[in-house]
Design an enzyme around this catalytic site. Sequence first.
Site, short mmCIF file in Angstrom:
data_model
loop_
_atom_site.label_atom_id
_atom_site.label_comp_id
_atom_site.label_asym_id
_atom_site.label_seq_id
_atom_site.Cartn_x
_atom_site.Cartn_y
_atom_site.Cartn_z
N HIS A 32 0.88 -1.20 0.00
CA HIS A 32 0.00 0.00 0.00
C HIS A 32 0.90 1.23 0.00
O HIS A 32 1.52 1.55 1.01
CB HIS A 32 -0.90 0.01 1.24
CG HIS A 32 -1.82 1.19 1.32
ND1 HIS A 32 -3.14 1.07 1.69
CD2 HIS A 32 -1.63 2.50 1.10
CE1 HIS A 32 -3.71 2.26 1.67
NE2 HIS A 32 -2.81 3.16 1.33
N HIS A 65 1.51 5.40 -1.64
CA HIS A 65 1.12 6.59 -2.41
C HIS A 65 2.36 7.19 -3.05
O HIS A 65 3.27 7.62 -2.35
CB HIS A 65 0.48 7.64 -1.50
CG HIS A 65 -0.79 7.17 -0.88
ND1 HIS A 65 -2.03 7.36 -1.46
CD2 HIS A 65 -1.02 6.46 0.26
CE1 HIS A 65 -2.96 6.82 -0.70
NE2 HIS A 65 -2.37 6.26 0.35
N LEU A 66 2.37 7.22 -4.39
CA LEU A 66 3.51 7.81 -5.10
C LEU A 66 3.20 9.19 -5.66
O LEU A 66 4.11 9.88 -6.11
CB LEU A 66 3.95 6.89 -6.26
CG LEU A 66 4.69 5.61 -5.88
CD1 LEU A 66 4.98 4.78 -7.13
CD2 LEU A 66 5.99 5.92 -5.14
N ARG A 67 1.91 9.54 -5.73
CA ARG A 67 1.49 10.82 -6.32
C ARG A 67 1.92 10.90 -7.79
O ARG A 67 2.06 9.89 -8.46
CB ARG A 67 2.04 12.03 -5.54
CG ARG A 67 1.94 11.94 -4.02
CD ARG A 67 0.55 11.84 -3.49
NE ARG A 67 0.52 12.02 -2.05
CZ ARG A 67 -0.44 11.56 -1.26
NH1 ARG A 67 -1.46 10.88 -1.76
NH2 ARG A 67 -0.40 11.77 0.04
N HIS A 98 3.01 14.53 1.78
CA HIS A 98 2.39 15.85 1.57
C HIS A 98 3.49 16.86 1.89
O HIS A 98 4.27 16.64 2.83
CB HIS A 98 1.23 16.10 2.53
CG HIS A 98 0.06 15.20 2.33
ND1 HIS A 98 -0.92 15.46 1.39
CD2 HIS A 98 -0.30 14.05 2.95
CE1 HIS A 98 -1.84 14.50 1.45
NE2 HIS A 98 -1.48 13.63 2.37
N ASP A 119 1.49 2.62 3.52
CA ASP A 119 0.64 3.80 3.37
C ASP A 119 1.51 5.06 3.43
O ASP A 119 1.05 6.11 3.88
CB ASP A 119 -0.46 3.85 4.42
CG ASP A 119 -1.58 4.81 4.06
OD1 ASP A 119 -1.63 5.26 2.89
OD2 ASP A 119 -2.39 5.12 4.94
N HIS A 121 -4.39 -0.82 6.12
CA HIS A 121 -3.93 0.00 7.26
C HIS A 121 -4.84 -0.13 8.47
O HIS A 121 -5.41 0.85 8.94
CB HIS A 121 -3.72 1.46 6.87
CG HIS A 121 -4.79 2.09 5.99
ND1 HIS A 121 -6.12 1.99 6.27
CD2 HIS A 121 -4.69 2.81 4.86
CE1 HIS A 121 -6.81 2.64 5.34
NE2 HIS A 121 -5.95 3.14 4.47
N ALA A 160 -3.81 14.52 5.89
CA ALA A 160 -3.52 13.24 6.55
C ALA A 160 -2.44 12.49 5.79
O ALA A 160 -2.52 12.37 4.56
CB ALA A 160 -4.79 12.39 6.60
N LYS A 208 -9.40 -0.43 -5.61
CA LYS A 208 -9.42 0.23 -4.30
C LYS A 208 -10.77 0.84 -4.00
O LYS A 208 -11.31 1.60 -4.80
CB LYS A 208 -8.35 1.33 -4.30
CG LYS A 208 -8.34 2.21 -3.06
CD LYS A 208 -7.85 1.45 -1.84
CE LYS A 208 -8.03 2.27 -0.58
NZ LYS A 208 -6.79 2.72 0.01
N LEU A 260 -4.78 8.94 8.27
CA LEU A 260 -6.08 8.27 8.33
C LEU A 260 -5.93 6.82 7.88
O LEU A 260 -5.24 6.57 6.89
CB LEU A 260 -7.09 8.98 7.43
CG LEU A 260 -7.59 10.33 7.99
CD1 LEU A 260 -8.39 11.09 6.96
CD2 LEU A 260 -8.42 10.11 9.26
N HIS A 288 -10.40 0.88 2.13
CA HIS A 288 -10.17 1.87 3.20
C HIS A 288 -11.32 1.70 4.17
O HIS A 288 -12.44 2.11 3.89
CB HIS A 288 -10.12 3.29 2.63
CG HIS A 288 -9.82 4.31 3.70
ND1 HIS A 288 -8.62 4.97 3.77
CD2 HIS A 288 -10.55 4.74 4.75
CE1 HIS A 288 -8.62 5.77 4.82
NE2 HIS A 288 -9.79 5.66 5.44
N ASN A 318 -5.41 7.32 -5.75
CA ASN A 318 -6.13 8.55 -5.37
C ASN A 318 -5.40 9.81 -5.83
O ASN A 318 -5.09 10.70 -5.04
CB ASN A 318 -6.42 8.59 -3.87
CG ASN A 318 -5.18 8.63 -2.99
OD1 ASN A 318 -4.12 8.14 -3.40
ND2 ASN A 318 -5.29 9.20 -1.81
O1 DOR Z 1 -3.19 9.21 5.94
C1 DOR Z 1 -3.59 8.96 4.82
N1 DOR Z 1 -3.11 9.57 3.72
N2 DOR Z 1 -4.56 8.06 4.70
C2 DOR Z 1 -5.16 7.83 3.53
O2 DOR Z 1 -6.05 7.03 3.49
C3 DOR Z 1 -4.79 8.60 2.33
C4 DOR Z 1 -3.44 9.12 2.42
C5 DOR Z 1 -3.11 10.16 1.37
O3 DOR Z 1 -3.41 9.94 0.19
O4 DOR Z 1 -2.55 11.19 1.73
ZN ZN Z 2 -3.32 5.09 1.75
#
Ligand code: DOR
Ligand code: ZN
Length: 346
Positions: free
Chosen positions: A14, A16-18, A252, A248, A175, A264, A100, A220, A137, A42
């Site tokens: 799991h 996030h690479l953006r 940011h 996860d 998560h 988050a 997802k 989150l 999620h 996302n």
């Molecule tokens: O903390 C989190 N950040 N939880 C998530 O479910 C999404 C993620 C994000 O994309 O920043």
């Molecule tokens: Zn996530």
Amino acid sequence: MTKTLAIRRPDDWHLHLRDGAMLRAVLPETARHFARAIIMPNLVPPVVTGSDAWAYRDRILKALPEGAAFEPLMTLYLTEDTDPADVAAAHASGLIRAVKLYPAGATTNSASGVRDFDKVRPVLERMAEIGLTLCVHGEVTDPSVDIFDREAVFIDRVLDPVRRATPGLRVVMEHITTKDGVDYVAGASDGLAATITTHHLVINRNHILVGGIHPHYYCLPVAKRESHRLALRAAATSGNSRFFLGTDSAPHIDPLKENACGCAGCFTATNTLSVLAEIFEQDGALDKLEGFVSLHGPAFYGLPLNETTVTLEKGDQVSYPTKIDTADGPVTVFDPGFPLHWRVVY
Ligand code: DOR
Ligand code: ZN
């Protein structure tokens, strides 16, 4: 005396690479240590169709450092308009490994998620037929439910009914943050697993709120009370193959975290393996680390184990940068709050 531990190269189930500058900055942090990762969809706009996922996969491969061997395992973002045939085609071509499910409004960029679970029944039924995993999620978004209870309520109100209504659907509860999640997954029939993040093994809600607000610990699902953290830790270090690593890691930039309405996400890609080695050692479970990071995930997803290895070496204190630079701004690296001694050697 130096202590070393050689394990099969890990995967992150799991991540996030953006996109764009952020992708270019954070991808090397994961590709350095991990062979594969399940890539969260996302983005803005989200990765909804097979053709979105092909294009995103290309951007990821282009952003890889020279010579890096890393395989992005793509996912689609489930919406109420998702076409079962598009999902099945993306799966048949080998492009995607999971779909997802974000309940609408549950977290970052989840506005296009699911409100009415009946609307996604045809997709879920098709996924059960073809053996495609649903990553969930697991939090309700009902404003009347306390944020600390949202995972436990999700299990009762959504997850359990969906699983009962869709026999054979393979589900990863992502998560997990509660003993309720641990118990539900450990006690379920086959076809259910859970990912656990690095940070939820380290922090409880006091880390976020005591002595001032600590925005870099806000994620989150939000970290819960200590008894829940201990249940997660026991599950991760138990050797039970239903539990595996999904960091996860969610970058940011600092101005969006240190903000009156902070985003988050904890960014853990850089130091995850050092943190995990430290905590598995603290719990006398170093022999279970390889299962958690390298064996249980591929077994659940029906993928081969990685053939290459990484070696962890224990020595003097290891330090990591407190921030990484991106062209969009700095991203703070997760601070476990205790010294690290395990480094990854090549
Ligand atoms: O903390 C989190 N950040 N939880 C998530 O479910 C999404 C993620 C994000 O994309 O920043
Ligand atoms: Zn996530």
